[in-house]
Design an enzyme around this catalytic site. Structure first.
Site, PDB file in Angstrom:
ATOM      1  N   GLU A  19       6.489   5.667  -8.471  1.00  0.00           N
ATOM      2  CA  GLU A  19       4.988   5.643  -8.204  1.00  0.00           C
ATOM      3  C   GLU A  19       4.139   7.050  -9.072  1.00  0.00           C
ATOM      4  OE1 GLU A  19       3.716   4.284  -4.710  1.00  0.00           O
ATOM      5  OE2 GLU A  19       4.701   2.411  -4.780  1.00  0.00           O
ATOM      6  N   GLU A  22       9.496  -2.414  -5.277  1.00  0.00           N
ATOM      7  CA  GLU A  22       8.873  -2.465  -3.990  1.00  0.00           C
ATOM      8  C   GLU A  22       7.970  -3.336  -3.907  1.00  0.00           C
ATOM      9  OE1 GLU A  22       7.260   1.327  -2.322  1.00  0.00           O
ATOM     10  OE2 GLU A  22       8.554   2.617  -3.494  1.00  0.00           O
TER      11      GLU A  22
HETATM   12  O1  AHR Z   1       7.427   1.998   0.822  1.00  0.00           O
HETATM   13  C1  AHR Z   1       6.565   2.736   1.479  1.00  0.00           C
HETATM   14  C2  AHR Z   1       5.982   3.623   0.195  1.00  0.00           C
HETATM   15  O2  AHR Z   1       5.066   2.721  -0.595  1.00  0.00           O
HETATM   16  C3  AHR Z   1       6.848   4.324  -0.791  1.00  0.00           C
HETATM   17  O3  AHR Z   1       7.312   5.524  -0.361  1.00  0.00           O
HETATM   18  C4  AHR Z   1       5.911   4.521  -2.095  1.00  0.00           C
HETATM   19  O4  AHR Z   1       6.890   4.289  -3.203  1.00  0.00           O
HETATM   20  C5  AHR Z   1       4.955   3.276  -1.899  1.00  0.00           C
HETATM   21  O5  AHR Z   1       3.582   3.614  -1.982  1.00  0.00           O
END
Ligand code: AHR
Length: 490
Positions: free
Chosen positions: A171, A290
């Site tokens: 990210e 994610e």
């Molecule tokens: O999964 C929780 C968080 O969400 C992770 O650390 C990040 O990559 C995202 O913002």
């Protein structure tokens, strides 16, 4: 009457098993107190919680992403190897915590091998540098007699870890990230990290961090810069999303299916255009590395360790997200449920045991019944309005074919809170073979949760049925349910 039409010869594309990947991060009790708890009577000789391993086995996860997430952008992997007593405790600025480094690279590999799953490592492209990144690849995958390979052997791992998947940063488009990068800064960094990482091991697959900040972000510019500067070195483009119901509006929540589909269509189009422009073939696939429901513990000052307690409507949302990824399986070749244990997770532990949260059940169902090819499904029926969306079909549907067993799996989320949905499933250019296995994920109401006191409010009910007409099968989908119908075809 609702109708679902399926022609098994109308194939959208192959489904990668990696659609059912997971993610663990040094965050709250995901690893310490979740996966790894050496002092627990439930731990094995490696300190891994055996009850957690057993629950994870049910999910049949093909690969696990590690060690972050936001955490990785301040991580020094060398802190987490070697004798445990020598490992330093460090400040974790991502989650305002400390990390003892007792669980690191080698422990993660041991965990993956025990679970029969592939490791997917993310390197620090926040405050880390390319030297660290390439050294980590060498430590894990090297076979020559170099200092780093000798170090791995000295740590008890003679054979290389053979880590195939490597993410370059996490990210990096988010201002919340340690070492946030502009589109140009990241594209430039990616190119240099990727070059040396692939020089150490040309067989690795690299995942570029492309889009997580959808509002006010620079999705188009980032992807353009990445493909223009480093396109040939990108094996996957990573996007993230989390959905939720912060306004407690069930219809608006359920209609977020439209947003997910829209993002995938848009991002596929962007990749297609840029690959054409840059002469890149084949198209670079998407890794949704994610995804999940996350809103209750999002943005909280103390983060509450992200210990989200899920309910039935969240389980429906898991089915909706998986349906969308199956419908886009020709471009989505990896996805990682974030996360696996305690932090926004399907498995929730305490010292004595664990509870399977509502979202565990649809994920398990899809992972265990999904076929190898995504099918193009046409469906019509009742509609609803939610949020800014109108005319949204109450049923959300996807279908897969398992080429080896000639088995058709039809996945249906019934988003009506009150109504059963009688539905006819019609087959073209194929016939039902007679046997139908139905699995229904449901519970008493949309707010039902599984807790330690009441662990089985939401679960999966199986039933054996028969398709006695050759090309037509009528089934009534329960209100607020996720159903998989698995048909033998003739
Ligand atoms: O999964 C929780 C968080 O969400 C992770 O650390 C990040 O990559 C995202 O913002």
């Amino acid at each position: 009457m609702n109708q679902i039409h399926i022609d098994p010869s109308r194939k959208l594309g192959g489904i990668s098993r990696n659609l059912f990947g997971g993610f663990i991060e040094h965050l709250g009790r995901c690893i310490y107190g979740g996966i790894y708890e050496p002092d627990s009577p439930l731990a094995d000789e490696n300190g891994l919680r055996t009850d957690v391993l057993q629950a994870l086995e049910r999910l049949q996860i093909p690969l696990v992403r590690y060690p972050g997430g936001n955490f990785v952008s301040g991580y020094r992997w060398m802190d987490g190897i070697g004798p445990k007593e020598d490992r330093p405790t460090r400040i974790d600025m991502a989650w305002h915590a400390t990390d003892t480094n007792q669980f690191g690279t080698d422990e993660f590999i041991t965990f993956c091998r025990r679970l029969n799953t592939e490791p997917y490592m993310v390197v620090n492209c926040g405050d880390g540098d390319m030297r660290e990144a390439r050294d980590w690849v060498e430590y894990c995958n090297g076979t020559q007699d170099t200092a780093l390979v000798k170090l791995r052997r000295q740590n008890g791992y003679e054979a290389p870890h053979r880590v195939k998947y490597w993410g370059v940063g996490n990210e990096v488009d988010g201002p919340w990230q340690i070492g946030y990068k502009t589109p140009d800064e990241y594209a430039r960094a990616y190119l240099e990290f990727a070059k040396v990482m692939k020089w150490v091991d040309p067989s690795i697959k690299l995942i570029a961090s492309a889009a997580s900040h959808w509002q006010g972000g620079t999705v188009v510019e980032r992807t353009q810069q990445l493909l223009e500067q480093a396109g040939k070195l990108i094996d996957y483009l990573s996007i993230h999303w989390y959905v939720g119901n912060p306004t407690n509006d069930f219809a608006a929540y359920m209609a977020q299916s439209e947003l997910i589909d829209e993002r995938l269509f848009a991002y596929e189009g962007l990749i297609r255009a840029l690959c054409l422009q840059e002469g890149l073939a084949p198209l670079i696939p998407i890794a949704v590395d994610e995804w999940n429901v996350w809103y209750r513990t999002h943005g909280q000052a103390d983060h509450q360790n992200l210990e989200e307690v899920y309910n039935l409507e969240d389980a429906l949302m898991i089915g909706i997200q998986l349906n969308s990824m199956i419908r886009h399986a020709y471009s989505v070749k990896m996805a990682n449920l974030a996360q696996l244990v305690n932090a926004i997770a399907p498995i929730f532990t305490n010292k004595q045991g664990l509870v399977l949260q509502t979202i565990f059940y649809p994920f398990e169902l899809y992972s265990r019944t999904c076929g190898t090819t995504a099918l193009d499904v046409f469906w019509k029926g009742e509609t609803f309005s939610g949020g800014t969306h109108t005319g949204v079909r109450v049923l959300d549907v996807s279908a897969t074919l398992d080429d080896a067993s000639n088995r058709l799996s039809v996945y249906v989320v019934n988003r009506s809170q009150t109504e059963s949905m009688e539905t006819t499933i019609k087959l073209d250019s194929a016939c039902f073979g007679g046997g139908v296995q139905a699995y229904v994920v449901n519970g008493p109401d949309i707010k039902a949760e599984n807790t330690f006191d009441n662990p089985n409010k939401v679960g999966t009910t199986p039933a054996q049925l028969t398709a006695d007409q050759q090309t037509s099968f009528t089934y009534t989908f329960e209100p607020h349910s996720v159903t998989a119908l698995v048909f033998d075809l003739k």
